[in-house]
Design an enzyme around this catalytic site. Structure first.
Site, PDB file in Angstrom:
ATOM      1  N   LEU A 101       0.837  -1.277   0.047  1.00  0.00           N
ATOM      2  CA  LEU A 101      -0.008  -0.246   0.073  1.00  0.00           C
ATOM      3  C   LEU A 101       0.865   1.193   0.001  1.00  0.00           C
ATOM      4  CD1 LEU A 101      -2.863   1.019   0.451  1.00  0.00           C
ATOM      5  CD2 LEU A 101      -2.466   0.637   2.963  1.00  0.00           C
ATOM      6  N   HIS A 168      19.402   2.488  17.128  1.00  0.00           N
ATOM      7  CA  HIS A 168      19.028   1.152  17.087  1.00  0.00           C
ATOM      8  C   HIS A 168      19.255   0.317  18.179  1.00  0.00           C
ATOM      9  CE1 HIS A 168      19.826   2.101  12.569  1.00  0.00           C
ATOM     10  NE2 HIS A 168      18.806   1.206  12.481  1.00  0.00           N
ATOM     11  N   ILE A 170      21.525  -1.098  20.062  1.00  0.00           N
ATOM     12  CA  ILE A 170      22.575  -0.598  20.840  1.00  0.00           C
ATOM     13  C   ILE A 170      22.469   0.523  21.458  1.00  0.00           C
ATOM     14  CG2 ILE A 170      24.256   0.199  18.977  1.00  0.00           C
ATOM     15  CD1 ILE A 170      26.305  -1.285  20.089  1.00  0.00           C
ATOM     16  N   ASP A 198      15.663  -4.484  21.105  1.00  0.00           N
ATOM     17  CA  ASP A 198      14.936  -4.671  20.041  1.00  0.00           C
ATOM     18  C   ASP A 198      13.821  -5.881  20.411  1.00  0.00           C
ATOM     19  OD1 ASP A 198      15.968  -3.078  18.287  1.00  0.00           O
ATOM     20  OD2 ASP A 198      16.792  -4.577  16.791  1.00  0.00           O
TER      21      ASP A 198
END
Ligand SMILES: C[C@H](CCC[C@H](C)C(=O)SCCNC(=O)CCNC(=O)[C@H](O)C(C)(C)COP(=O)(O)OP(=O)(O)OC[C@H]1O[C@@H](n2cnc3c(N)ncnc32)[C@H](O)[C@@H]1OP(=O)(O)O)[C@H]1CC[C@H]2[C@@H]3[C@H](O)C[C@@H]4C[C@H](O)CC[C@]4(C)[C@H]3C[C@H](O)[C@]12C
Length: 428
Positions: A101, A168, A170, A198
């Site tokens: 989309l 991220h 780390i 994460d």
């Protein structure tokens, strides 16, 4: 749990029967859902999240994991991919469907709104402000569906001076305080893959938040916004580190404490075949079994908790572990309480007798091994999909149909490049 082969049909069968549940979900509180669910018994095991519809906006790693957890436990998860992208980076797409989309086009935004109106959860992994810029912020979506659970999975959360910054795992781990504690003595901090922020603090915590919000909604009838920050999620997972400081567990520098590889009886050791054993013999009675298994005499060794003697004790353990193979040490310690186990590789876990007996890992239809969803629920266990992951846009047409789009509307969206369909690729 005996993992029954999945049975995409079985999932499909459950899912095709779920609209009734969904109506109950949307209109009535929990009891009605359960009434409908009970009525479905006998058509296959009903997973805990059966009937829950999730729209997952495609992200990098944490949000895909969150979506996979929800899917494994029975939710219908539709991943919204971009158009004009050949390959997905989502390797955690088990059981999901994909719609491609274009959200840069207002018509694409309108499609997403329509999907969200008929869904229970939207999961978004973008930088703060991205969804609002597209007209898809919580105000826009909750106005149209007040029961919607709007989950925002970011690194730094929706407020504070870092909220808009890229980052991220780390970075989030560093900001949580935990990274400062990870690493060996005299070495710099070391991030244990991207597991902590994460996945544990991010994807898993967000899934937990979604389940809590679903539970709460069954009583209040209202949706809400989940602000899942990976910094905070990771820190929360690590609460023990703060709470246990009073015990003196972390009084020494990094890598020189009981549980951070400082203690020789809580570490890994190389074996004669270049493999490793993990040792976690903390309590004195278990430590005694370690010493016995290693063929050592306690009388020749310093006392277990004499920190200044740990370097010498470690040298002894290194020397002894290097005299046998991993298989030999496994045999020595198997069936004891010495808390010594082989360090298995990802390829070895499936065939280890313990894991094998429990079915802890399974192979999908492509022969790929992965961990079985955890934890195991006795009546409504997760049944992970065993079919291959979806191609980008594989389900565009079917999802739009399911959400009430007319054939003509679908054709227009396709020809206008608002959506893309990859059914043909799926058939190859
Ligand atoms: C496996 C690798 C992944 C490693 C994980 C890593 C360690 C992590 O820590 S992941 C956690 C990252 N952080 C967050 O998720 C926090 C919240 N998010 C963010 O902060 C940001 O999103 C961001 C920093 C992560 C990314 O910022 P970015 O500026 O790129 O994006 P945003 O500001 O959020 O805006 C999004 C824009 O996108 C638009 N959008 C969204 N959807 C649509 C849509 N449907 N249609 C149109 N537009 C859409 C939206 O409007 C925004 O637009 P604007 O910017 O205009 O506002 C993997 C990491 C890299 C992979 C490799 C790489 O991809 C190359 C190969 C690709 C190949 O296909 C496969 C092999 C690769 C080598 C590939 C392999 C791996 O997958 C990776 C290594």
């Amino acid at each position: 749990m005996n993992m029954k082969p999945q049975e995409h049909q079985k999932r499909t069968r459950i899912k095709t029967t779920t609209p009734t549940i969904l109506c109950a979900c949307v209109i009535n509180p929990r009891r009605a859902v359960w009434h409908e669910v009970q009525n479905l018994k006998g058509t296959g095991s009903i997973m805990a999240l059966a009937g829950v519809r999730v729209i997952e906006l495609a992200g990098l790693a944490p949000a895909p994991f969150c979506g996979m957890i929800l899917s494994d436990f029975g939710a219908k998860v539709i991943r919204v991919d971009r158009t004009k992208v050949a390959m997905t980076v989502d390797t955690q797409a088990r059981g999901k469907q994909s719609i491609a989309l274009n959200l840069k086009n207002p018509k694409g935004v309108a499609v997403l709104k329509r999907l969200c109106v008929q869904s229970d959860v939207v999961l978004e992994p973008y930088r703060k402000g991205v969804m609002e810029k597209m007209g898809l912020g919580p105000d826009d979506l909750l106005k149209e569906n007040p029961r919607l659970i709007y989950a925002r999975l970011t690194g730094y959360g929706q407020s504070g001076s870092y909220a808009k910054a890229a980052g991220h795992d780390i970075n989030y781990l560093a900001m949580s305080g935990l990274l400062s504690m990870l690493g060996r003595s005299s070495e710099k901090p070391y991030a244990p893959l991207n597991l902590v922020a994460d996945f544990a603090g991010g994807g898993l915590m967000c899934a937990f938040g979604i389940v809590l919000a679903l539970l709460e909604r069954s009583m209040s009838g209202q949706g809400q916004i989940i602000d899942a920050s990976m910094v905070e999620g990771a820190a929360y997972v690590g609460s023990f580190m703060w709470k246990s400081r009073s015990l003196g567990l972390w009084n020494h520098p990094r890598g020189e404490n009981l549980l951070d590889s400082g203690a020789p009886f809580y570490d890994t050791y190389r074996t004669s075949d270049g493999k490793y054993m993990a040792v976690g013999a903390i309590e004195p009675q278990f430590y005694q079994q370690l010493i016995r298994g290693l063929g050592l005499d306690d009388a020749d060794l310093p006392t277990q908790m004499s920190v200044s003697d740990w370097p010498q004790l470690r040298e002894t353990f290194i020397r002894v572990f290097a005299t046998k193979t991993q298989a030999e040490w496994s045999q020595v310690f198997n069936g004891t309480d010495a808390c010594v186990t082989p360090v298995l590789s990802l390829d070895e876990v499936l065939s280890h007798p313990h894991n094998k007996a429990r079915g802890s890992f399974f192979k999908d239809s492509q022969g790929e091994v992965s961990p079985r969803p955890a934890p195991v629920l006795s009546r409504s266990p997760a049944e992970p999909c065993r079919s291959r992951d979806p191609f980008i846009g594989e389900h565009t047409r079917s999802v739009l149909k399911e959400y009430g789009f007319e054939q003509g509307q679908i054709d227009q969206l396709l020809s206008g490049g608002i959506v893309e369909c990859n059914e043909a690729k799926a058939r190859l």
